[in-house]
Design an enzyme around this catalytic site. Structure first.
Site, PDB file in Angstrom:
ATOM      1  N   CYS A   8      26.238   4.290  77.184  1.00  0.00           N
ATOM      2  CA  CYS A   8      25.433   4.515  75.985  1.00  0.00           C
ATOM      3  C   CYS A   8      23.969   4.219  76.292  1.00  0.00           C
ATOM      4  O   CYS A   8      23.333   3.398  75.628  1.00  0.00           O
ATOM      5  CB  CYS A   8      25.919   3.614  74.868  1.00  0.00           C
ATOM      6  SG  CYS A   8      27.699   3.591  74.783  1.00  0.00           S
ATOM      7  N   THR A   9      23.470   4.827  77.340  1.00  0.00           N
ATOM      8  CA  THR A   9      22.051   4.663  77.659  1.00  0.00           C
ATOM      9  C   THR A   9      21.538   5.952  78.275  1.00  0.00           C
ATOM     10  O   THR A   9      22.253   6.597  79.068  1.00  0.00           O
ATOM     11  CB  THR A   9      21.795   3.485  78.640  1.00  0.00           C
ATOM     12  OG1 THR A   9      20.512   3.669  79.239  1.00  0.00           O
ATOM     13  CG2 THR A   9      22.825   3.401  79.748  1.00  0.00           C
TER      14      THR A   9
END
Ligand SMILES: Cc1ncc(COP(=O)(O)O)c(C=O)c1O
Length: 439
Positions: free
Chosen positions: A349-350
């Site tokens: 999630c980056t």
């Protein structure tokens, strides 16, 4: 082995062991070693830097292929020992060696401890004397300068690595006076990822010159002189491999002149290398979990990303923020010539979890496999594998056309220096320190 033979084996590895996975072709490592041996002959020994890929099965396989291993921790020492390496063939580098690691290395009989500071020299001297031993050491020198263009290098800059050349003479005299140590030679890690043959040859000549000056000034008849090789690999489109033949032609005369000096006739001159040996032998294979088009941009979301392969996401030292070479395995849609630009991203999630931006690949669909090249060095070992708690990627070694699952069991890794009583109480939520405070 052709690309399509390799693809067949990569697909078999992915289907049989699952993705993401790292696949290492030993035949490619053999080719690198033979290239080095053919060009440098017996003049230069080969030492493999374990940090590049510490997989125990790989270390075991390498034991008949290279002359030495360079380790950088007690953990790597244990891996090398488990892989059957004689500790006498190991050198131990690294600027942050803990006292317990130095003790373990000396007790194990590590061939050469590479001294990076006077602190290490004094600790090693004390431990060796307590054990009634004399530990052979190499002194790691940080040169004042190196030829321009030698990859990523730290010469002349403030550095944690080794002893600055400017103060080396005093330090060497002190080390020579320590009775628990015997000065067996010198070590210079010149830098990394250089592709220019002329600069590499010039750099090696420069290192030989430093060795000669130090040995003569301190009357050392060295047993070993180590050159951190700097030999690079072409990671990105447009880069070309190092022309080793050119390096050897420029260097071989120099080496034989060097050897003619009586002081150096028995010196083993060793190239210490990581990526050059194993990088191109490895592929990181990841499967497309999902595709989408977002605001006109095609995106393939894969089951492995920077959590498994940080360097391919461009966040590891000198590797530039450019995509590693990669290809899709098998073409399911249209022909291989019909490509489209796609962003290849991982599951984190980056937004920095991106293996490629706008790379041209045949149209990808869910379930397709992507093979990221140059993944044999600094892949899994250099990656934040715990981020989002996915299982550890599999590792597979291909020997001839046999696939061997060589996934490491991290559970059996070196024990932490932690009191087990403490650990249990921490799980209970009653750490002794907290208990004392509350008492
Ligand atoms: C002391 C030492 N030797 C060898 C290596 C291997 O470097 P490369 O993989 O670029 O050959 C390294 C890498 O950091 C190193 O620190």
């Amino acid at each position: 082995m052709t690309r399509s033979d390799e693809d067949e084996l990569l697909k078999r590895a992915a289907d049989r062991f699952g993705t993401p996975c790292f696949v290492y072709f030993t035949q490619r490592i053999e080719q690198r070693i033979s290239l080095l041996r053919t060009n440098f002959g017996p003049d230069l020994g080969l030492s493999y830097a374990v940090k590049a890929n510490p997989n125990p099965a790989l270390l075991e396989w390498l034991s008949g292929e290279v002359d030495h291993l360079d380790i950088s921790s007690a953990g790597e020492l244990r891996l090398a020992q488990e892989a059957g390496w004689d500790p006498a063939l190991l050198s131990f580098t690294g600027p942050g060696k803990r006292e317990a690691e130095i003790r373990e290395a000396i007790r194990a009989g590590v061939g050469h401890l590479v001294i990076e500071s006077l602190r290490e020299a004094r600790i090693a001297d004390r431990i060796a004397r307590q054990a009634a031993r004399v530990q052979p050491v190499l002194v790691r020198i940080s040169p004042e300068s190196l030829p321009k263009g030698f990859g990523d290098q730290m010469a002349g800059k403030p550095t944690p690595f080794g002893i600055d050349m400017e103060v080396a003479h005093d330090a060497i005299s002190i080390i020579q006076s320590l009775t628990g140590l015997s000065l067996a030679g010198f070590h210079i890690y010149a830098g990394t990822q250089c592709l220019k043959a002329d600069v590499i040859a010039e750099t090696y000549r420069h290192l030989l010159d430093i060795f000669a000056r130090l040995c003569s000034a301190h009357d050392v008849k060295p047993a070993m002189l180590v050159m951190g090789s700097g030999l690079g690999v072409p990671y990105h489109q447009g880069e070309t491999p190092v022309d080793l033949r050119f390096v050897s032609r420029m260097l071989n005369g120099e080496l034989s002149t060097f050897r003619k000096e009586p002081r150096f006739t028995n010196a083993k001159i060793v190239l210490e290398l990581g990526r050059y040996l194993v990088s191109q032998a490895g592929y990181f294979v990841t499967r497309v979990v999902s595709t989408k088009t977002s605001r006109g941009r095609r995106i393939a979301i894969c089951d492995g990303g920077m959590n498994n392969h940080l360097p391919a996401s461009g966040h590891f030292g000198m590797v530039m923020r450019r995509s590693y070479r990669m290809h899709s395995i098998g073409v399911r849609n249209g022909s291989a010539d019909e490509t489209e630009a796609v962003d290849v991203v991982g599951p984190l999630c980056t937004s920095i979890d991106r293996l490629a931006s706008g790379v041209e690949l045949p149209r990808l669909d869910e379930g397709d496999l992507i093979a990221v090249h140059n993944s044999g060095a600094y892949g899994l070992t250099a990656s934040p594998v715990h981020f989002i708690s996915h299982p550890m990627p599999e590792e597979v070694m291909v020997v001839a056309d046999t696939l061997l699952r060589i996934t490491r069991s991290f559970a059996s890794g070196p024990a932490r220096a932690c009191d087990s009583e403490d650990a249990v109480r921490l799980v209970d939520g009653t750490h002794p320190a907290a208990a004392n405070q509350n008492a």
